[in-house]
Enzyme design. Structure first.
Site, PDB file in Angstrom:
ATOM      1  N   LYS A  83       0.876  -1.175   0.000  1.00 12.99           N
ATOM      2  CA  LYS A  83       0.000   0.000   0.000  1.00 12.99           C
ATOM      3  C   LYS A  83       0.909   1.219   0.000  1.00 12.99           C
ATOM      4  O   LYS A  83       1.244   1.762   1.051  1.00 12.99           O
ATOM      5  CB  LYS A  83      -0.901  -0.065   1.239  1.00 12.99           C
ATOM      6  CG  LYS A  83      -2.150   0.793   1.142  1.00 12.99           C
ATOM      7  CD  LYS A  83      -3.120   0.435   2.246  1.00 12.99           C
ATOM      8  CE  LYS A  83      -4.250   1.423   2.358  1.00 12.99           C
ATOM      9  NZ  LYS A  83      -5.104   1.518   1.176  1.00 12.99           N
TER      10      LYS A  83
HETATM   11  N1  PPE Z   1      -7.907  -2.146  -2.841  1.00 13.09           N
HETATM   12  C1  PPE Z   1      -7.368  -0.892  -2.892  1.00 13.09           C
HETATM   13  C2  PPE Z   1      -6.749  -0.419  -4.153  1.00 13.09           C
HETATM   14  C3  PPE Z   1      -7.426  -0.083  -1.754  1.00 13.09           C
HETATM   15  O1  PPE Z   1      -6.902   1.140  -1.795  1.00 13.09           O
HETATM   16  C4  PPE Z   1      -8.048  -0.557  -0.579  1.00 13.09           C
HETATM   17  C5  PPE Z   1      -8.131   0.303   0.655  1.00 13.09           C
HETATM   18  C6  PPE Z   1      -8.587  -1.868  -0.575  1.00 13.09           C
HETATM   19  C7  PPE Z   1      -8.478  -2.627  -1.728  1.00 13.09           C
HETATM   20  C8  PPE Z   1      -9.228  -2.473   0.643  1.00 13.09           C
HETATM   21  O2  PPE Z   1      -8.288  -2.728   1.675  1.00 13.09           O
HETATM   22  P1  PPE Z   1      -8.705  -2.744   3.203  1.00 13.09           P
HETATM   23  O3  PPE Z   1      -8.955  -1.332   3.607  1.00 13.09           O
HETATM   24  O4  PPE Z   1      -7.543  -3.339   3.895  1.00 13.09           O
HETATM   25  O5  PPE Z   1      -9.935  -3.582   3.306  1.00 13.09           O
HETATM   26  N2  PPE Z   1      -8.207   1.710   0.432  1.00 13.09           N
HETATM   27  C9  PPE Z   1      -7.956   2.642   1.514  1.00 13.09           C
HETATM   28  C10 PPE Z   1      -7.776   4.065   1.022  1.00 13.09           C
HETATM   29  C11 PPE Z   1      -8.996   4.794   0.623  1.00 13.09           C
HETATM   30  C12 PPE Z   1      -8.741   6.273   0.448  1.00 13.09           C
HETATM   31  O6  PPE Z   1      -9.540   6.915  -0.256  1.00 13.09           O
HETATM   32  O7  PPE Z   1      -7.805   6.824   1.026  1.00 13.09           O
HETATM   33  C13 PPE Z   1      -9.003   2.526   2.616  1.00 13.09           C
HETATM   34  O8  PPE Z   1     -10.077   1.985   2.391  1.00 13.09           O
HETATM   35  O9  PPE Z   1      -8.713   2.985   3.716  1.00 13.09           O
END
Ligand code: PPE
Length: 307
Positions: free
Chosen positions: A157
């Site tokens: 990330k």
């Molecule tokens: N895919 C991507 C590309 C992604 O950025 C997130 C989280 C997820 C899947 C889901 O991951 P998780 O949060 O561990 O379930 N995206 C983060 C950033 C959003 C933002 O706008 O800033 C979040 O959901 O916190």
């Protein structure tokens, strides 16, 4: 944005407006940062952070992939998260730990730049709107492909990789859709701009596997565990784009977006949130609020004295 009062920066609480960096900060130029998105929810025992250990473990893995040593231990970061929530007096919030290459060197060899760390918290309501959680969103496949596993580690990330999500988001937002879905280099479904995706077909729950260039979401993992509890059959398998159009149900998951139904994709009607989406969404929201048998395992309660 909903400003709070304090931000945890390199081990100390500073005023919100003083949490600043130099304009020649490495990460500002090259995207050399890694971060987390975490939520704390209000429970009857005060604020509780959802799966904090799992998020901090992923932060460490993201940093390691970019050869970035985090100058704080897991325990120190955990204490920092508790401290900054308590200091701001928030009962629920979004939590953004950020680790970045700081000020010191320019150029693409970053290993001589310092590594800085901050944890900010603020109130952030439903990412795609309260109504979306009930009735679902309209999504569109972006013309931008999701970054490939051999372009950049999709499972980290990292700041820079979000340029990919930003382009997809702008494109679909400007066409009138609430979220962008990205295909990977093979043309199969990968992620939303900031979410993982699930579909239901004939009672089977399907989500793309790690090799399809997804971020290994912690909400995704939560849904896989809750589906197992519920006796729902699950498979991690490639999803060709057109499979989505005839799905019985589709929903997206993420810390910010939570568990959000998708009611339309590329102007194909999926319909109102279906029964499996509704069951898993209810379990998820009960779990984060401390009202599910799984809550004890997943919630990290913030003690009022943490500040
Ligand atoms: N895919 C991507 C590309 C992604 O950025 C997130 C989280 C997820 C899947 C889901 O991951 P998780 O949060 O561990 O379930 N995206 C983060 C950033 C959003 C933002 O706008 O800033 C979040 O959901 O916190």
């Amino acid at each position: 944005m909903n400003e709070a009062e304090k931000i945890w920066m390199n081990g100390e609480l500073v005023d919100w407006r003083d949490a600043t960096v130099h304009v020649l900060t490495h990460a500002l130029h090259y995207g050399s940062s890694v971060f987390e998105g975490i939520r704390a929810y209000e429970t009857d025992q005060g604020p509780a952070v959802f799966r904090l250990e799992d998020h901090l473990a992923r932060l460490e893995r993201s940093a390691a992939m970019y050869y970035m040593p985090i100058p704080f231990s897991r325990d120190q970061l955990r204490a920092g998260v508790h401290e900054v929530i308590a200091a701001n007096g928030l009962s629920s919030c979004y939590i953004r730990p950020l680790v970045w290459r700081g000020y010191g060197t320019m150029g693409l060899y970053p290993l001589d730049s310092p590594v800085d760390v901050a944890v900010a918290v603020w109130e952030w309501g439903a990412y795609l709107g309260e109504e979306s959680l009930r009735s679902g969103i309209r999504a569109k496949i972006s013309s931008w492909r999701r970054i490939g596993n051999n372009t950049i580690p999709a499972t980290a990330k990292a700041g820079g990789q979000y340029l990919n999500s930003i382009l997809a988001k702008i494109e679909t937002h400007n066409s009138g859709y609430q979220e962008a879905l990205l295909l990977n280099e093979n043309g199969n479904v990968a992620d939303g701009s900031g979410e993982n995706l699930f579909m239901v077909k004939d009672g089977l729950l399907i989500t793309p596997p790690m090799a399809s260039s997804i971020l290994m979401g912690i909400t995704r993992q939560t849904i896989l565990e809750l589906a197992a509890d519920e006796g729902i059959d699950v498979v991690e398998a490639d999803i060709p784009r057109a499979e989505l159009y005839t799905a019985d149900e589709v929903f997206i998951t993420g810390t910010a977006a939570e568990v959000c139904p998708v009611r339309e994709i590329d102007d194909h009607e999926i319909g109102d949130p279906g029964p499996i989406t509704a069951r898993l969404q209810t379990r998820f929201f009960n779990a984060v609020k401390g009202e599910d048998p799984r809550s004890a395992e997943w919630l990290d309660h913030v003690s009022p004295g943490a500040a």
